[in-house]
Scaffold this motif. Structure first.
Motif, PDB file in Angstrom:
ATOM      1  N   GLN A 237     -10.415  -1.229 -10.886  1.00 55.33           N
ATOM      2  CA  GLN A 237     -10.925  -0.298  -9.883  1.00 55.33           C
ATOM      3  C   GLN A 237     -12.303  -0.709  -9.382  1.00 55.33           C
ATOM      4  OE1 GLN A 237     -10.756   3.646 -11.543  1.00 55.33           O
ATOM      5  NE2 GLN A 237      -8.518   3.745 -11.461  1.00 55.33           N
ATOM      6  N   LEU A 238     -13.130  -1.178 -10.276  1.00 49.92           N
ATOM      7  CA  LEU A 238     -14.470  -1.631  -9.888  1.00 49.92           C
ATOM      8  C   LEU A 238     -14.394  -2.841  -8.952  1.00 49.92           C
ATOM      9  CD1 LEU A 238     -16.334  -1.304 -13.306  1.00 49.92           C
ATOM     10  CD2 LEU A 238     -16.846  -0.025 -11.211  1.00 49.92           C
ATOM     11  N   VAL A 239     -13.517  -3.772  -9.279  1.00 52.13           N
ATOM     12  CA  VAL A 239     -13.398  -4.971  -8.446  1.00 52.13           C
ATOM     13  C   VAL A 239     -12.884  -4.618  -7.056  1.00 52.13           C
ATOM     14  CG1 VAL A 239     -12.208  -7.177  -8.155  1.00 52.13           C
ATOM     15  CG2 VAL A 239     -13.072  -6.522 -10.414  1.00 52.13           C
ATOM     16  N   PHE A 240     -11.820  -3.838  -6.977  1.00 50.34           N
ATOM     17  CA  PHE A 240     -11.242  -3.517  -5.672  1.00 50.34           C
ATOM     18  C   PHE A 240     -12.158  -2.619  -4.838  1.00 50.34           C
ATOM     19  CE2 PHE A 240      -7.179  -4.880  -7.610  1.00 50.34           C
ATOM     20  CZ  PHE A 240      -6.709  -5.692  -6.575  1.00 50.34           C
ATOM     21  N   SER A 241     -12.915  -1.750  -5.469  1.00 47.64           N
ATOM     22  CA  SER A 241     -13.849  -0.914  -4.715  1.00 47.64           C
ATOM     23  C   SER A 241     -15.008  -1.735  -4.151  1.00 47.64           C
ATOM     24  CB  SER A 241     -14.390   0.209  -5.602  1.00 47.64           C
ATOM     25  OG  SER A 241     -15.158  -0.324  -6.669  1.00 47.64           O
ATOM     26  N   LEU A 249      -5.632  -9.534  -7.671  1.00 50.22           N
ATOM     27  CA  LEU A 249      -6.618  -9.753  -8.731  1.00 50.22           C
ATOM     28  C   LEU A 249      -5.901 -10.263  -9.973  1.00 50.22           C
ATOM     29  CD1 LEU A 249      -9.451  -9.561  -9.938  1.00 50.22           C
ATOM     30  CD2 LEU A 249      -8.983  -7.149 -10.467  1.00 50.22           C
ATOM     31  N   ASP A 250      -6.293 -11.414 -10.454  1.00 49.33           N
ATOM     32  CA  ASP A 250      -5.701 -12.026 -11.650  1.00 49.33           C
ATOM     33  C   ASP A 250      -4.193 -12.200 -11.520  1.00 49.33           C
ATOM     34  OD1 ASP A 250      -8.217 -12.090 -12.764  1.00 49.33           O
ATOM     35  OD2 ASP A 250      -7.974 -10.184 -13.810  1.00 49.33           O
ATOM     36  N   GLY A 251      -3.760 -12.514 -10.310  1.00 51.78           N
ATOM     37  CA  GLY A 251      -2.345 -12.764 -10.073  1.00 51.78           C
ATOM     38  C   GLY A 251      -1.501 -11.516  -9.873  1.00 51.78           C
ATOM     39  N   ILE A 252      -2.111 -10.323  -9.920  1.00 49.11           N
ATOM     40  CA  ILE A 252      -1.384  -9.061  -9.767  1.00 49.11           C
ATOM     41  C   ILE A 252      -1.804  -8.409  -8.453  1.00 49.11           C
ATOM     42  CG2 ILE A 252      -0.931  -6.793 -10.762  1.00 49.11           C
ATOM     43  CD1 ILE A 252      -1.647  -7.972 -13.482  1.00 49.11           C
ATOM     44  N   PRO A 253      -0.863  -8.096  -7.561  1.00 47.43           N
ATOM     45  CA  PRO A 253      -1.222  -7.450  -6.295  1.00 47.43           C
ATOM     46  C   PRO A 253      -1.887  -6.099  -6.520  1.00 47.43           C
ATOM     47  CG  PRO A 253       1.030  -8.291  -6.248  1.00 47.43           C
ATOM     48  CD  PRO A 253       0.569  -8.393  -7.667  1.00 47.43           C
ATOM     49  N   LYS A 254      -2.603  -5.653  -5.522  1.00 46.35           N
ATOM     50  CA  LYS A 254      -3.297  -4.376  -5.606  1.00 46.35           C
ATOM     51  C   LYS A 254      -2.297  -3.230  -5.807  1.00 46.35           C
ATOM     52  CE  LYS A 254      -6.767  -1.656  -3.149  1.00 46.35           C
ATOM     53  NZ  LYS A 254      -7.606  -1.575  -1.918  1.00 46.35           N
ATOM     54  N   LEU A 255      -2.533  -2.395  -6.829  1.00 41.78           N
ATOM     55  CA  LEU A 255      -1.659  -1.278  -7.177  1.00 41.78           C
ATOM     56  C   LEU A 255      -2.244   0.033  -6.653  1.00 41.78           C
ATOM     57  CD1 LEU A 255      -0.990  -2.324 -10.888  1.00 41.78           C
ATOM     58  CD2 LEU A 255       0.453  -2.784  -8.897  1.00 41.78           C
ATOM     59  N   PRO A 256      -1.419   1.069  -6.506  1.00 39.16           N
ATOM     60  CA  PRO A 256      -1.943   2.358  -6.012  1.00 39.16           C
ATOM     61  C   PRO A 256      -3.112   2.882  -6.836  1.00 39.16           C
ATOM     62  CG  PRO A 256       0.445   2.365  -5.992  1.00 39.16           C
ATOM     63  CD  PRO A 256       0.044   1.103  -6.683  1.00 39.16           C
ATOM     64  N   GLU A 257      -3.035   2.749  -8.161  1.00 43.32           N
ATOM     65  CA  GLU A 257      -4.115   3.265  -9.010  1.00 43.32           C
ATOM     66  C   GLU A 257      -5.404   2.451  -8.895  1.00 43.32           C
ATOM     67  OE1 GLU A 257      -1.070   1.203 -11.812  1.00 43.32           O
ATOM     68  OE2 GLU A 257      -1.069   2.430  -9.981  1.00 43.32           O
ATOM     69  N   ASP A 258      -5.303   1.223  -8.318  1.00 43.12           N
ATOM     70  CA  ASP A 258      -6.505   0.409  -8.122  1.00 43.12           C
ATOM     71  C   ASP A 258      -7.345   0.904  -6.956  1.00 43.12           C
ATOM     72  OD1 ASP A 258      -5.734  -1.293 -10.191  1.00 43.12           O
ATOM     73  OD2 ASP A 258      -4.567  -2.567  -8.842  1.00 43.12           O
ATOM     74  N   SER A 259      -6.771   1.765  -6.098  1.00 40.53           N
ATOM     75  CA  SER A 259      -7.480   2.234  -4.916  1.00 40.53           C
ATOM     76  C   SER A 259      -8.374   3.422  -5.206  1.00 40.53           C
ATOM     77  CB  SER A 259      -6.482   2.625  -3.813  1.00 40.53           C
ATOM     78  OG  SER A 259      -5.678   1.523  -3.457  1.00 40.53           O
ATOM     79  N   SER A 260      -8.115   4.124  -6.299  1.00 37.43           N
ATOM     80  CA  SER A 260      -8.922   5.294  -6.615  1.00 37.43           C
ATOM     81  C   SER A 260     -10.317   4.858  -7.030  1.00 37.43           C
ATOM     82  CB  SER A 260      -8.273   6.103  -7.736  1.00 37.43           C
ATOM     83  OG  SER A 260      -8.117   5.297  -8.889  1.00 37.43           O
ATOM     84  N   PRO A 261     -11.340   5.591  -6.589  1.00 40.03           N
ATOM     85  CA  PRO A 261     -12.718   5.197  -6.931  1.00 40.03           C
ATOM     86  C   PRO A 261     -12.960   5.307  -8.422  1.00 40.03           C
ATOM     87  CG  PRO A 261     -12.673   7.384  -5.981  1.00 40.03           C
ATOM     88  CD  PRO A 261     -11.288   6.830  -5.820  1.00 40.03           C
ATOM     89  N   PRO A 262     -13.846   4.500  -8.950  1.00 42.44           N
ATOM     90  CA  PRO A 262     -14.152   4.573 -10.382  1.00 42.44           C
ATOM     91  C   PRO A 262     -14.650   5.963 -10.744  1.00 42.44           C
ATOM     92  CG  PRO A 262     -15.092   2.603  -9.402  1.00 42.44           C
ATOM     93  CD  PRO A 262     -14.596   3.440  -8.272  1.00 42.44           C
ATOM     94  N   GLY A 263     -14.047   6.553 -11.764  1.00 40.84           N
ATOM     95  CA  GLY A 263     -14.412   7.900 -12.169  1.00 40.84           C
ATOM     96  C   GLY A 263     -15.526   7.890 -13.195  1.00 40.84           C
ATOM     97  N   PRO A 264     -15.896   9.052 -13.696  1.00 40.28           N
ATOM     98  CA  PRO A 264     -16.945   9.125 -14.722  1.00 40.28           C
ATOM     99  C   PRO A 264     -16.474   8.498 -16.022  1.00 40.28           C
ATOM    100  CG  PRO A 264     -15.886  11.253 -14.438  1.00 40.28           C
ATOM    101  CD  PRO A 264     -15.370  10.369 -13.340  1.00 40.28           C
TER     102      PRO A 264
END
Length: 274
Positions: A237-241, A249-264
Motif C-alpha cells: 500500500q505504501l509503494v502504490f500510494s 510490484l514484485d511481479g504481482i499486478p496491482k490488487l484492489p486492496e493495494d489502492s486503499s491508503p495506508p491506515g493507522p
C-alpha cells in the motif's frame, strides 16, 4: 578479452608477435600447462623447469578497444568486459611488468581515439553485469562509462557490488536492472526521468525513503523483493500510494486492496461482552 568482440584476426597477430616470449616444447617433451600464482596459465619450460609466459600474456589486461586493426565500437557490443586491469603497484607485486610496459605506451592521440572507439554515447542497449569490480579504480572507471551512457534505454548492472549511483544520470533509460548489488537506499539510484521498469532485487534497501523521487516518472513495474523494506508493514500500500503510475510490484499486478491508503498502525474495534 571478451569473446563478444570476435577479433580472431587481431588475436592471431598478437600471438605471432609474442611468439618469441615463450618456447613451444617438442612432441617428445610435452609439458602440461600449470596455473601461476597470479591466476594466469603458464607453460613450464622442459629444459630449465621455469615457468614462461604464454603468447597471450602480453595483452591479457587489454580491452577490446586497445587491440589494433579492428573497427569494433562499444555500441556494437551487448555484453563487453570493461573492468580495468590491475593497477601499476599490483602488477609489480605480481611480477608482471611486461603487461605494464604495453599499457604505458599510450599517447594522448591514442587516448582520444580509444574514447571515440568506445562510443558509449551511442549505446541504446548494454549489459555490464558481473564485471568483478574488486578495486576502487575499477569502480571509478566503471562509473566513467556509466556517465557516458546518455542514450542508453535498456541497461543491466547485475552483481557488481555497487553501493552508490546517485551521481549518474541516465536521461533516456527506460529499463534498469541492478539486482544483486549493495545498494542500501533508493536515494542512491541514478537520475532516470524516463524509467518504466526498475529491478532492485537482492540489495540491502532498508526503507522506502526516497521512493517519492519516482512519483513523476512513467514507472510501471518495480521489483524490491529480497530487500529488508519488503517486510515493512503495509508495504504494498505504501509503494502504490507513492507511485500512482505503478502497475506491477514484485511481479504481482496491482490488487484492489493495494489502492486503499495506508491506515493507522493500530486498529481498535468495538466488541460486545455477553
Amino acid at each position: 578479452m571478451p569473446d563478444s568482440s570476435g577479433l580472431t584476426k587481431s588475436k592471431q597477430k598478437f600471438c605471432k608477435s609474442s611468439s618469441s616470449c615463450c618456447s613451444i616444447p617438442s612432441d617428445s617433451h610435452t609439458v602440461p600447462p600449470v596455473l601461476s600464482q597470479s591466476g594466469g596459465i603458464c607453460r613450464q619450460n622442459c629444459n630449465s623447469g621455469l615457468l614462461s609466459p604464454l603468447p597471450s600474456d602480453s595483452f591479457k589486461y587489454l580491452g577490446w578497444c586497445d587491440i589494433e586493426d579492428h573497427d569494433v565500437r562499444g555500441n556494437q557490443l551487448h555484453c563487453p568486459r570493461v573492468r580495468e586491469g590491475p593497477s601499476k603497484e599490483e602488477l609489480f607485486f605480481r611480477g608482471e611488468e611486461h603487461a605494464l610496459k604495453k599499457r604505458e605506451q599510450v599517447t594522448d592521440t591514442e587516448k582520444w581515439q580509444k574514447k571515440l572507439q568506445e562510443n558509449w554515447e551511442n549505446c541504446a542497449e548494454l549489459n555490464l553485469s558481473f564485471q568483478d569490480l574488486g578495486d576502487l579504480y575499477q569502480v571509478e572507471n566503471f562509473k566513467r562509462i556509466l556517465r557516458r551512457l546518455i542514450r542508453v534505454e535498456r541497461l543491466w548492472l547485475v552483481d557488481n557490488s555497487l553501493t552508490d549511483l546517485s551521481a549518474i544520470r541516465l536521461p533516456r533509460c527506460r529499463e534498469l536492472n541492478v539486482n544483486k548489488n549493495h545498494l542500501t537506499s533508493l536515494k542512491r539510484l541514478p537520475k532516470m526521468p524516463q524509467i518504466q521498469h526498475l529491478s532492485l532485487a537482492e540489495n540491502n534497501i532498508m526503507t522506502l525513503s526516497g521512493i517519492s523521487d519516482f512519483r513523476h516518472t512513467p514507472l510501471e513495474s518495480l521489483v524490491l523483493k529480497r530487500n529488508p523494506c519488503e517486510f515493512q508493514e503495509r508495504y504494498r500500500q505504501l509503494v502504490f500510494s507513492s507511485l500512482p503510475n505503478l502497475k506491477v510490484l514484485d511481479g504481482i499486478p496491482k490488487l484492489p486492496e493495494d489502492s486503499s491508503p495506508p491506515g493507522p498502525r493500530f486498529c481498535f474495534r468495538l466488541c460486545t461482552i455477553l
